[in-house]
Design an enzyme around this catalytic site. Structure first.
Site, PDB file in Angstrom:
ATOM      1  N   ASP A 100      19.416  17.951  62.608  1.00  0.00           N
ATOM      2  CA  ASP A 100      20.535  17.073  62.230  1.00  0.00           C
ATOM      3  C   ASP A 100      20.113  15.653  62.598  1.00  0.00           C
ATOM      4  O   ASP A 100      19.088  15.448  63.260  1.00  0.00           O
ATOM      5  CB  ASP A 100      21.797  17.528  62.996  1.00  0.00           C
ATOM      6  CG  ASP A 100      23.063  16.804  62.572  1.00  0.00           C
ATOM      7  OD1 ASP A 100      23.052  16.086  61.557  1.00  0.00           O
ATOM      8  OD2 ASP A 100      24.085  16.962  63.280  1.00  0.00           O
ATOM      9  N   GLN A 113      30.996  23.963  59.406  1.00  0.00           N
ATOM     10  CA  GLN A 113      29.602  23.797  58.981  1.00  0.00           C
ATOM     11  C   GLN A 113      28.795  25.057  59.268  1.00  0.00           C
ATOM     12  O   GLN A 113      28.042  25.543  58.417  1.00  0.00           O
ATOM     13  CB  GLN A 113      28.987  22.603  59.728  1.00  0.00           C
ATOM     14  CG  GLN A 113      27.553  22.325  59.337  1.00  0.00           C
ATOM     15  CD  GLN A 113      27.443  21.866  57.891  1.00  0.00           C
ATOM     16  OE1 GLN A 113      28.119  20.924  57.495  1.00  0.00           O
ATOM     17  NE2 GLN A 113      26.619  22.527  57.089  1.00  0.00           N
ATOM     18  N   HIS A 135      31.378  21.659  65.206  1.00  0.00           N
ATOM     19  CA  HIS A 135      31.560  21.552  63.749  1.00  0.00           C
ATOM     20  C   HIS A 135      31.589  22.981  63.181  1.00  0.00           C
ATOM     21  O   HIS A 135      30.671  23.404  62.484  1.00  0.00           O
ATOM     22  CB  HIS A 135      30.397  20.741  63.159  1.00  0.00           C
ATOM     23  CG  HIS A 135      30.656  20.216  61.782  1.00  0.00           C
ATOM     24  ND1 HIS A 135      31.824  20.441  61.084  1.00  0.00           N
ATOM     25  CD2 HIS A 135      29.856  19.477  60.946  1.00  0.00           C
ATOM     26  CE1 HIS A 135      31.746  19.846  59.900  1.00  0.00           C
ATOM     27  NE2 HIS A 135      30.571  19.261  59.794  1.00  0.00           N
TER      28      HIS A 135
HETATM   29  N1  NVA Z   1      26.110  15.530  64.047  1.00  0.00           N
HETATM   30  C1  NVA Z   1      26.594  14.763  62.918  1.00  0.00           C
HETATM   31  C2  NVA Z   1      27.076  15.687  61.855  1.00  0.00           C
HETATM   32  C3  NVA Z   1      27.560  15.013  60.592  1.00  0.00           C
HETATM   33  C4  NVA Z   1      28.098  15.974  59.596  1.00  0.00           C
HETATM   34  C5  NVA Z   1      27.677  13.806  63.364  1.00  0.00           C
HETATM   35  O1  NVA Z   1      28.521  14.216  64.165  1.00  0.00           O
HETATM   36  O2  NVA Z   1      27.667  12.659  62.931  1.00  0.00           O
HETATM   37  N1   CP Z   2      28.080  18.045  56.829  1.00  0.00           N
HETATM   38  C1   CP Z   2      29.209  17.314  56.811  1.00  0.00           C
HETATM   39  O1   CP Z   2      30.193  17.599  57.486  1.00  0.00           O
HETATM   40  O2   CP Z   2      29.158  16.270  55.938  1.00  0.00           O
HETATM   41  P1   CP Z   2      30.218  15.071  55.824  1.00  0.00           P
HETATM   42  O3   CP Z   2      30.060  14.232  57.060  1.00  0.00           O
HETATM   43  O4   CP Z   2      29.823  14.344  54.577  1.00  0.00           O
HETATM   44  O5   CP Z   2      31.596  15.642  55.747  1.00  0.00           O
END
Ligand code: NVA
Ligand code: CP
Length: 311
Positions: free
Chosen positions: A225, A139, A136
């Site tokens: 997270d 982020q 990600h």
């Molecule tokens: N680790 C989480 C992040 C959400 C922004 C997911 O992948 O669901």
């Molecule tokens: N942190 C993040 O990516 O949030 P969303 O899943 O709401 O996009």
């Protein structure tokens, strides 16, 4: 405004950019944020179109990309799996050929990293990873920018990651190698970091700890997270049991440096990975962190579309 037309470049994982590029991007982010905060119009992306492809849910990523490109004078088109041919088996390579002939930049949130890699390999325009099972990167750009804004340079600092070794954790680990800081990770047994999946160069910027209290000791940033990421819902019950001792609480925060900040990419589950007194407490910068998604991604889109800009 003068720009140098950039070569085609994608942002699929954090290590796609060098430290020097991030330094430039954080500088641009500061300037772009300042324009926004003082209601100054800045429209370098007039006539440019961002296509956003979502195969997983989102609030922040959609909002920050869509608002961000509009604030730069461009426009955004939202596609999801359910309402497009992507959900009916059209090969990702074919989708990339077509979508990239009708747009200027593409953001994708999907499952395996391989999907964004294949899309990018067939795209005529820059592709941005808006979250995959593995990474990600947008982020962590926002997280690091937030730290720098409030505490200064991140080089040499220590980030404590408590919980699941997921996409956000992997990206912190890559960022540590690129920007030269340390990550102390504590996960339950069986959920440890897989260095290859995390895409690490194998430098010594990363240590694993069995006890989360040892991982947070003297940390500058404490972060966590959700215990169950999108795509792993079938494992939820098992994970609830496994992660019960990997909750960031006030006692854990006391092990970190007194000036440590708490970050969470959101959405958060109070009472699971973090207690309410921590995420809603004075060391938490999660709302700035969420807002900074907007500003870093504006700098990112400007960079991918226009190259280095001098105003
Ligand atoms: N680790 C989480 C992040 C959400 C922004 C997911 O992948 O669901
Ligand atoms: N942190 C993040 O990516 O949030 P969303 O899943 O709401 O996009």
């Amino acid at each position: 405004m003068t720009t140098v037309k950039p070569a085609l470049k994608h942002f699929l994982q954090f290590k796609d950019f060098s430290r020097e590029e991030f330094e430039y991007l954080f500088e641009r982010t500061r300037w772009i944020k300042e324009q926004f905060k003082s209601y100054k119009q800045y429209w370098p992306l007039v006539d440019r179109t961002l296509v956003m492809i979502f195969e997983k849910a989102s609030t922040r990523t959609r909002l920050s990309f869509e608002a961000g490109v509009q604030q730069l004078g461009g426009s955004a088109i939202y596609l999801n799996t359910r309402d497009s041919q992507l959900g009916r088996g059209e090969p990702v390579e074919d989708a990339a050929q077509v979508i990239s002939r009708m747009s200027d930049v593409v953001m994708i949130r999907t499952f395996e990293q391989d999907i964004v890699e294949r899309f990018a390999a067939n795209s005529r325009v820059p592709v941005i990873n808006g979250l995959t099972n593995e990474y990600h990167p947008c982020q962590i750009m926002a997280d690091i920018f937030t730290y720098i804004e409030h505490r200064g340079p991140i080089q040499g600092k220590t980030v404590a990651w408590i919980g699941d070794s997921n996409n956000v954790c992997n990206t912190w680990l890559q960022a540590a190698e690129v920007l030269d800081f340390n990550v102390h990770v504590s996960t339950p047994p069986g959920y440890e970091v897989e260095a290859e999946r995390a895409g690490l160069y194998g430098t010594d910027h990363f240590k694993q700890f069995a006890d989360p209290k040892d991982a947070v000791k003297d940390a500058d940033i404490v972060t966590t997270d959700v215990w169950t990421s999108m795509g792993y819902e079938a494992e939820n019950e098992k994970r609830m049991r496994a992660f019960a001792n990997w909750r960031v609480d006030a006692e854990m925060m006391r092990q970190a440096k007194p000036e440590a900040i708490f970050l969470h990419c959101l959405p958060a589950h109070r009472g699971e990975e973090v207690t309410a007194d921590v995420i809603d407490g004075p060391q938490s910068f999660v709302w700035d962190e969420a807002e900074n998604r907007l500003h870093v991604q504006k700098a990112l889109m400007e960079y991918l579309l226009l190259g280095r800009v001098s105003v």
